[in-house]
Design a protein around this motif. Structure first.
Motif, short mmCIF file in Angstrom:
data_model
loop_
_atom_site.label_atom_id
_atom_site.label_comp_id
_atom_site.label_asym_id
_atom_site.label_seq_id
_atom_site.Cartn_x
_atom_site.Cartn_y
_atom_site.Cartn_z
N UNK A 37 -18.06 -41.91 -9.02
CA UNK A 37 -17.95 -42.09 -7.57
C UNK A 37 -19.20 -41.46 -6.98
N UNK A 38 -20.03 -42.29 -6.36
CA UNK A 38 -21.30 -41.81 -5.81
C UNK A 38 -21.10 -41.26 -4.41
N UNK A 39 -21.69 -40.11 -4.16
CA UNK A 39 -21.61 -39.49 -2.84
C UNK A 39 -22.36 -40.36 -1.83
N UNK A 40 -21.79 -40.50 -0.66
CA UNK A 40 -22.34 -41.28 0.45
C UNK A 40 -22.18 -42.79 0.27
N UNK A 41 -21.52 -43.24 -0.81
CA UNK A 41 -21.31 -44.66 -1.03
C UNK A 41 -19.81 -44.95 -1.08
N UNK A 42 -19.39 -46.13 -0.57
CA UNK A 42 -17.97 -46.49 -0.66
C UNK A 42 -17.56 -46.77 -2.10
N UNK A 43 -16.25 -46.81 -2.33
CA UNK A 43 -15.73 -46.95 -3.69
C UNK A 43 -16.19 -48.23 -4.39
N UNK A 44 -16.50 -49.28 -3.66
CA UNK A 44 -16.93 -50.51 -4.32
C UNK A 44 -18.26 -50.34 -5.05
N UNK A 45 -18.95 -49.24 -4.82
CA UNK A 45 -20.19 -48.94 -5.53
C UNK A 45 -19.97 -48.03 -6.74
N UNK A 46 -18.72 -47.64 -7.01
CA UNK A 46 -18.44 -46.88 -8.23
C UNK A 46 -18.95 -47.67 -9.42
N UNK A 47 -19.44 -46.98 -10.43
CA UNK A 47 -19.98 -47.70 -11.59
C UNK A 47 -19.78 -46.91 -12.87
N UNK A 48 -19.70 -47.66 -13.97
CA UNK A 48 -19.62 -47.06 -15.30
C UNK A 48 -21.03 -46.75 -15.76
N UNK A 49 -21.28 -45.50 -16.13
CA UNK A 49 -22.62 -45.06 -16.53
C UNK A 49 -22.56 -44.33 -17.87
N UNK A 50 -23.56 -44.54 -18.72
CA UNK A 50 -23.63 -43.78 -19.97
C UNK A 50 -24.09 -42.36 -19.70
N UNK A 51 -23.78 -41.47 -20.62
CA UNK A 51 -24.13 -40.06 -20.46
C UNK A 51 -25.63 -39.86 -20.28
N UNK A 52 -26.44 -40.69 -20.95
CA UNK A 52 -27.89 -40.50 -20.84
C UNK A 52 -28.43 -40.75 -19.43
N UNK A 53 -27.65 -41.37 -18.57
CA UNK A 53 -28.08 -41.55 -17.17
C UNK A 53 -27.80 -40.31 -16.32
N UNK A 54 -27.11 -39.34 -16.89
CA UNK A 54 -26.71 -38.18 -16.12
C UNK A 54 -27.67 -37.01 -16.28
N UNK A 55 -27.87 -36.29 -15.19
CA UNK A 55 -28.63 -35.05 -15.25
C UNK A 55 -27.69 -33.93 -15.69
N UNK A 56 -28.23 -32.74 -15.86
CA UNK A 56 -27.46 -31.62 -16.41
C UNK A 56 -26.17 -31.35 -15.63
N UNK A 57 -26.24 -31.27 -14.33
CA UNK A 57 -25.05 -30.99 -13.53
C UNK A 57 -24.00 -32.09 -13.65
N UNK A 58 -24.46 -33.33 -13.68
CA UNK A 58 -23.54 -34.46 -13.84
C UNK A 58 -22.92 -34.46 -15.23
N UNK A 59 -23.69 -34.07 -16.24
CA UNK A 59 -23.17 -33.99 -17.60
C UNK A 59 -22.04 -32.97 -17.68
N UNK A 60 -22.15 -31.89 -16.92
CA UNK A 60 -21.07 -30.89 -16.88
C UNK A 60 -19.79 -31.51 -16.34
#
Length: 85
Positions: A37-60
């Motif tokens: 769920x992306x901040x500042x975006x509505x739920x229709x923009x939710x997306x499936x992402x692989x771990x390698x797309x995440x920064x350290x904080x997101x990986x946590x």
């Protein structure tokens, strides 16, 4: 990584996006994806992402979602019925 105000961000296609929440996880351990769920975006923009797309904080956040799902699986395991005959 974390922004100055402690928010998690993800780096996709060279652009940074704030991660509001990790909603779910799917796939085998070696190929997991996370429903973001992306901040500042509505739920229709939710997306499936692989771990390698995440920064350290997101990986946590992703790791916490994995632990949460693992705990759910443990509590859903049916206990074997004991036959007292």
């Amino acid at each position: 990584s974390l922004t100055d105000n402690g928010e998690s961000v993800s780096n996709i296609s060279g652009r940074r996006f704030d991660v509001e929440k990790i909603l779910d996880v799917r796939g085998p351990k070696h190929d997991r994806e996370f429903l973001v769920k992306w901040k500042y975006f509505p739920e229709e923009f939710n997306s499936w992402e692989p771990l390698e797309n995440m920064d350290v904080g997101s990986k946590s956040l992703c790791e916490e979602k994995i632990r949460e799902k693992d705990r759910e699986k443990l509590t859903k395991i049916p206990k074997e019925k004991v036959n007292l005959e």
